[in-house]
Design an enzyme around this catalytic site. Sequence first.
Site, PDB file in Angstrom:
ATOM      1  N   LEU A  54      15.060 -34.351 -69.329  1.00 53.48           N
ATOM      2  CA  LEU A  54      15.069 -32.981 -69.843  1.00 53.48           C
ATOM      3  C   LEU A  54      16.071 -32.780 -70.971  1.00 53.48           C
ATOM      4  O   LEU A  54      15.918 -31.857 -71.775  1.00 53.48           O
ATOM      5  CB  LEU A  54      15.355 -31.984 -68.726  1.00 53.48           C
ATOM      6  CG  LEU A  54      14.163 -31.590 -67.865  1.00 53.48           C
ATOM      7  CD1 LEU A  54      14.583 -30.634 -66.763  1.00 53.48           C
ATOM      8  CD2 LEU A  54      13.043 -30.978 -68.689  1.00 53.48           C
TER       9      LEU A  54
ATOM     10  N   VAL B 280      10.675 -40.741 -65.165  1.00 54.88           N
ATOM     11  CA  VAL B 280      10.613 -39.701 -64.142  1.00 54.88           C
ATOM     12  C   VAL B 280       9.742 -40.259 -63.026  1.00 54.88           C
ATOM     13  O   VAL B 280       8.579 -40.588 -63.242  1.00 54.88           O
ATOM     14  CB  VAL B 280      10.001 -38.392 -64.696  1.00 54.88           C
ATOM     15  CG1 VAL B 280      10.046 -37.297 -63.640  1.00 54.88           C
ATOM     16  CG2 VAL B 280      10.698 -37.964 -65.984  1.00 54.88           C
TER      17      VAL B 280
ATOM     18  N   GLU C 190       9.714 -35.814 -53.612  1.00 53.44           N
ATOM     19  CA  GLU C 190       9.100 -34.968 -52.597  1.00 53.44           C
ATOM     20  C   GLU C 190       9.006 -33.500 -53.010  1.00 53.44           C
ATOM     21  O   GLU C 190       8.473 -32.690 -52.277  1.00 53.44           O
ATOM     22  CB  GLU C 190       9.896 -35.090 -51.291  1.00 53.44           C
ATOM     23  CG  GLU C 190       9.841 -36.498 -50.713  1.00 53.44           C
ATOM     24  CD  GLU C 190      10.668 -36.624 -49.443  1.00 53.44           C
ATOM     25  OE1 GLU C 190      11.228 -35.620 -48.967  1.00 53.44           O
ATOM     26  OE2 GLU C 190      10.738 -37.751 -48.925  1.00 53.44           O
TER      27      GLU C 190
ATOM     28  N   HIS D 233       9.938 -30.886 -58.735  1.00 55.41           N
ATOM     29  CA  HIS D 233      10.816 -31.150 -59.876  1.00 55.41           C
ATOM     30  C   HIS D 233      10.177 -32.139 -60.850  1.00 55.41           C
ATOM     31  O   HIS D 233      10.298 -31.996 -62.074  1.00 55.41           O
ATOM     32  CB  HIS D 233      12.168 -31.670 -59.379  1.00 55.41           C
ATOM     33  CG  HIS D 233      13.184 -31.836 -60.458  1.00 55.41           C
ATOM     34  ND1 HIS D 233      13.706 -30.777 -61.154  1.00 55.41           N
ATOM     35  CD2 HIS D 233      13.775 -32.949 -60.965  1.00 55.41           C
ATOM     36  CE1 HIS D 233      14.577 -31.222 -62.040  1.00 55.41           C
ATOM     37  NE2 HIS D 233      14.627 -32.536 -61.956  1.00 55.41           N
TER      38      HIS D 233
ATOM     39  N   ARG E 146       6.141 -51.133 -65.930  1.00 57.79           N
ATOM     40  CA  ARG E 146       5.922 -50.540 -67.241  1.00 57.79           C
ATOM     41  C   ARG E 146       7.123 -50.739 -68.160  1.00 57.79           C
ATOM     42  O   ARG E 146       6.954 -50.863 -69.380  1.00 57.79           O
ATOM     43  CB  ARG E 146       5.602 -49.052 -67.091  1.00 57.79           C
ATOM     44  CG  ARG E 146       4.183 -48.838 -66.592  1.00 57.79           C
ATOM     45  CD  ARG E 146       3.966 -47.495 -65.921  1.00 57.79           C
ATOM     46  NE  ARG E 146       2.577 -47.356 -65.504  1.00 57.79           N
ATOM     47  CZ  ARG E 146       2.056 -47.958 -64.430  1.00 57.79           C
ATOM     48  NH1 ARG E 146       2.800 -48.741 -63.671  1.00 57.79           N
ATOM     49  NH2 ARG E 146       0.778 -47.784 -64.118  1.00 57.79           N
TER      50      ARG E 146
END
Length: 164
Positions: A62, A86, A90, A93, A132
């Site tokens: 962010l 990211v 749970e 967010h 990745r």
Amino acid sequence: MVAHTRADAAPKPQDPALAGARILVVEARYYDALADELLAGARAAIEAAGAHATVVTVAGALEIPATVAILLDAEAYDAVVALGCVIRGETGHYDIVAGESARALMDLSVDRRIPLGNGILTVETEAQALARARVAEMNKGGGAAEAALGVLALKRAAEAARSR
């Protein structure tokens, strides 16, 4: 799902239009091991193009768009690469961080007409992120840098054609 590997991809020849380009790389270091791999891939792609990277580190995804905007106002860069990760948790967010960072980066790129490679991984698990991020596997850091450099080459070609 088909996995793609970039481990044996040959470096592209240096594009004279990219030589000396100034690339701003803003990396989120929330996950250090992933950040190291993403940055290694991005640096390799930028160096292979004959461009120069300025690397700035922030805490999380962010913080990347605001940092990019602040630094673009302070100094001239030819392209931007955003790196981070990211991982879904749970709570909701993940959706906020993934969506808002991507939206803000796209807005910056279009509004400022700056080539931007978005290398912020959005994944379900750490294993997906590692696959990745690793240079020897999917090399998404290198891919983000190559994307920004590709748009920069197009931008410079368009500017050259317009000035003829």
